[in-house]
Design a protein around this motif. Structure first.
Motif, PDB file in Angstrom:
ATOM      1  N   SER A  51       0.840  -1.207   0.000  1.00  0.00           N
ATOM      2  CA  SER A  51       0.000   0.000   0.000  1.00  0.00           C
ATOM      3  C   SER A  51       0.876   1.258   0.000  1.00  0.00           C
ATOM      4  O   SER A  51       1.833   1.370   0.769  1.00  0.00           O
ATOM      5  N   VAL A  52       0.517   2.206  -0.870  1.00  0.00           N
ATOM      6  CA  VAL A  52       1.264   3.482  -0.932  1.00  0.00           C
ATOM      7  C   VAL A  52       0.315   4.654  -0.624  1.00  0.00           C
ATOM      8  O   VAL A  52       0.569   5.789  -1.032  1.00  0.00           O
ATOM      9  N   ILE A  53      -0.746   4.347   0.099  1.00  0.00           N
ATOM     10  CA  ILE A  53      -1.802   5.346   0.317  1.00  0.00           C
ATOM     11  C   ILE A  53      -1.278   6.579   1.052  1.00  0.00           C
ATOM     12  O   ILE A  53      -1.600   7.723   0.683  1.00  0.00           O
ATOM     13  N   LEU A  54      -0.429   6.374   2.052  1.00  0.00           N
ATOM     14  CA  LEU A  54       0.062   7.544   2.801  1.00  0.00           C
ATOM     15  C   LEU A  54       1.155   8.292   2.018  1.00  0.00           C
ATOM     16  O   LEU A  54       1.330   9.494   2.211  1.00  0.00           O
ATOM     17  N   ASP A  55       1.854   7.576   1.129  1.00  0.00           N
ATOM     18  CA  ASP A  55       2.796   8.275   0.223  1.00  0.00           C
ATOM     19  C   ASP A  55       2.023   9.218  -0.698  1.00  0.00           C
ATOM     20  O   ASP A  55       2.478  10.312  -1.014  1.00  0.00           O
ATOM     21  N   GLN A  56       0.852   8.757  -1.142  1.00  0.00           N
ATOM     22  CA  GLN A  56       0.005   9.622  -1.989  1.00  0.00           C
ATOM     23  C   GLN A  56      -0.309  10.921  -1.243  1.00  0.00           C
ATOM     24  O   GLN A  56      -0.268  12.010  -1.819  1.00  0.00           O
ATOM     25  N   VAL A  57      -0.625  10.794   0.035  1.00  0.00           N
ATOM     26  CA  VAL A  57      -1.011  11.978   0.817  1.00  0.00           C
ATOM     27  C   VAL A  57       0.173  12.957   0.899  1.00  0.00           C
ATOM     28  O   VAL A  57       0.016  14.159   0.651  1.00  0.00           O
ATOM     29  N   PHE A  58       1.368  12.454   1.201  1.00  0.00           N
ATOM     30  CA  PHE A  58       2.537  13.346   1.288  1.00  0.00           C
ATOM     31  C   PHE A  58       2.820  13.979  -0.077  1.00  0.00           C
ATOM     32  O   PHE A  58       3.055  15.188  -0.179  1.00  0.00           O
ATOM     33  N   ASN A  59       2.764  13.165  -1.117  1.00  0.00           N
ATOM     34  CA  ASN A  59       3.081  13.690  -2.451  1.00  0.00           C
ATOM     35  C   ASN A  59       2.078  14.747  -2.912  1.00  0.00           C
ATOM     36  O   ASN A  59       2.385  15.574  -3.764  1.00  0.00           O
ATOM     37  N   GLY A  60       0.895  14.713  -2.319  1.00  0.00           N
ATOM     38  CA  GLY A  60      -0.112  15.744  -2.619  1.00  0.00           C
ATOM     39  C   GLY A  60       0.416  17.140  -2.288  1.00  0.00           C
ATOM     40  O   GLY A  60       0.105  18.110  -2.993  1.00  0.00           O
ATOM     41  N   ILE A  61       1.209  17.249  -1.248  1.00  0.00           N
ATOM     42  CA  ILE A  61       1.773  18.564  -0.883  1.00  0.00           C
ATOM     43  C   ILE A  61       2.718  19.030  -1.995  1.00  0.00           C
ATOM     44  O   ILE A  61       2.648  20.172  -2.460  1.00  0.00           O
ATOM     45  N   LEU A  62       3.591  18.128  -2.453  1.00  0.00           N
ATOM     46  CA  LEU A  62       4.607  18.496  -3.464  1.00  0.00           C
ATOM     47  C   LEU A  62       3.942  18.919  -4.773  1.00  0.00           C
ATOM     48  O   LEU A  62       4.315  19.937  -5.381  1.00  0.00           O
TER      49      LEU A  62
END
Ligand code: CP
Length: 341
Positions: free
Chosen positions: A304-315
């Protein structure tokens, strides 16, 4: 003959879009839909987000929005999109104003356009809008004189979600070109699916969608994707599986027999996840209905990369805000190799 051929060649070269590497910004002031972005513009935003990453990881600010104010004009609920636009603005040294329809004069009957024009009179530098009506960001963009960014319009588009999804896919897989992306869920009502299909196809990925027939848009083949009614046949070849939430708030009445039945036949259960390649990644735009579209063990599992998606949303949202609010400053910053100042 030679001259004509050469003139023809020059004319056709003029009509051709600039190569991805040569694109140094967006053609428009706004970011409204993924359908309108060229491959070069998508690549520009993804590479800008990547250039911002080390600064964000080190907790440093990049002052590209210094003295500027971004208004988050949200007429629908949001956790990830609103907060990451706010954080993105702060990390670019800008100021934010958050508007929530439920506590605003919209509750007294003020219209979208009056609300936007009154906010515009306060001289912000950008409006990020989320609204339940498809097309509302385009309507606002034609009515106000500041950049408008689409934070999700009804079941139509969610372009920054698609950009952060593709950023995450490329972070994990290297490139999306030639990769197989399977999207499972309420495709008919999903702005996330629509925007992802636009971006993924432009970058050369192969996309398949899967949903109960009542949640599939009419003529799915016109989207340029493969489709299937059941997920099992798609999972073995998938490099990416994106599960989507059943959006009961956008359905006139429940278009599936029951949530339990949806989960039984379309949910990414532990057993279904075992069909995936070990390298496949599992994504979800959030919010997740645990036990419906994803088993908790799958949502929290190693793939699962769901929380990586959330961080990358900032970038990605930093890249979008810098590109629409300060394109010259961004070009200058990038041309100096991303140095501060
Ligand atoms: N993915 C997404 O749009 O989440 P929010 O509704 O929390 O913003």
């Amino acid at each position: 003959m030679k001259k004509t051929a050469s003139r023809k060649k020059t004319a056709s070269r003029k009509k051709t879009r600039p190569a991805a590497a040569a694109v140094t910004g967006l053609r428009k002031l706004h970011l409204l839909g993924a359908a309108e972005l060229s491959e070069g513009e998508i690549r520009f935003l993804l590479s800008t987000a990547k250039a911002f990453a080390p600064y964000v990881v080190r907790g440093e600010t990049i002052p590209l929005l210094q003295g500027k104010t971004v208004v988050n004009l949200f007429f629908e609920n949001s956790t990830r999109t609103r907060m990451s636009f706010e954080l993105a603005t702060r990390k670019l040294a800008g100021g934010t104003l958050n508007f929530a329809a439920s506590t605003s004069s919209v509750a007294k009957g003020e219209t979208l356009i009056d609300t936007a024009k009154n906010i515009e009179a306060m001289r912000p530098h950008c409006l990020v809008v989320r609204h339940s009506s498809a097309g509302s960001p385009w309507f606002l963009a034609s009515s106000v004189g500041v950049p408008v960014v689409n934070g999700g319009d009804g079941f139509h588009e969610h372009p920054t979600q698609a950009l952060l999804d593709v950023f995450t896919m490329e972070e994990k897989l290297g490139t999306v070109k030639g990769k197989r992306v399977v999207i499972i869920g309420d495709i008919a009502h999903s702005r996330v699916a629509r925007s992802n299909i636009h971006v993924l196809r432009k970058l050369g990925a192969s996309v398949a969608v899967c949903s109960p027939p009542t949640l599939m848009p009419p003529l799915p083949e016109t989207l340029g994707v493969d489709y299937a009614e059941r997920p099992e046949g798609l999972l073995r070849d998938a490099d990416v599986v994106m599960a989507l939430r059943i959006q009961l708030e956008r359905q006139n009445k429940m278009q599936i027999p029951s949530v339990a039945e949806y989960s039984q036949f379309w949910g990414l259960s532990r057993d279904r996840a075992k069909l995936l390649k070990p390298s496949a990644i599992i994504m979800h735009p959030g919010p997740v209905n645990r036990g419906v579209e994803l088993d908790p063990e799958v949502a929290d599992g190693a793939n699962s990369v769901i929380l990586d998606q959330v961080f990358n949303g900032i970038l990605v949202r930093m890249a979008v805000l810098a590109a629409v609010c300060n394109p010259d400053g961004l070009r200058g910053w990038l041309s100096k190799g991303g140095r501060r100042g």
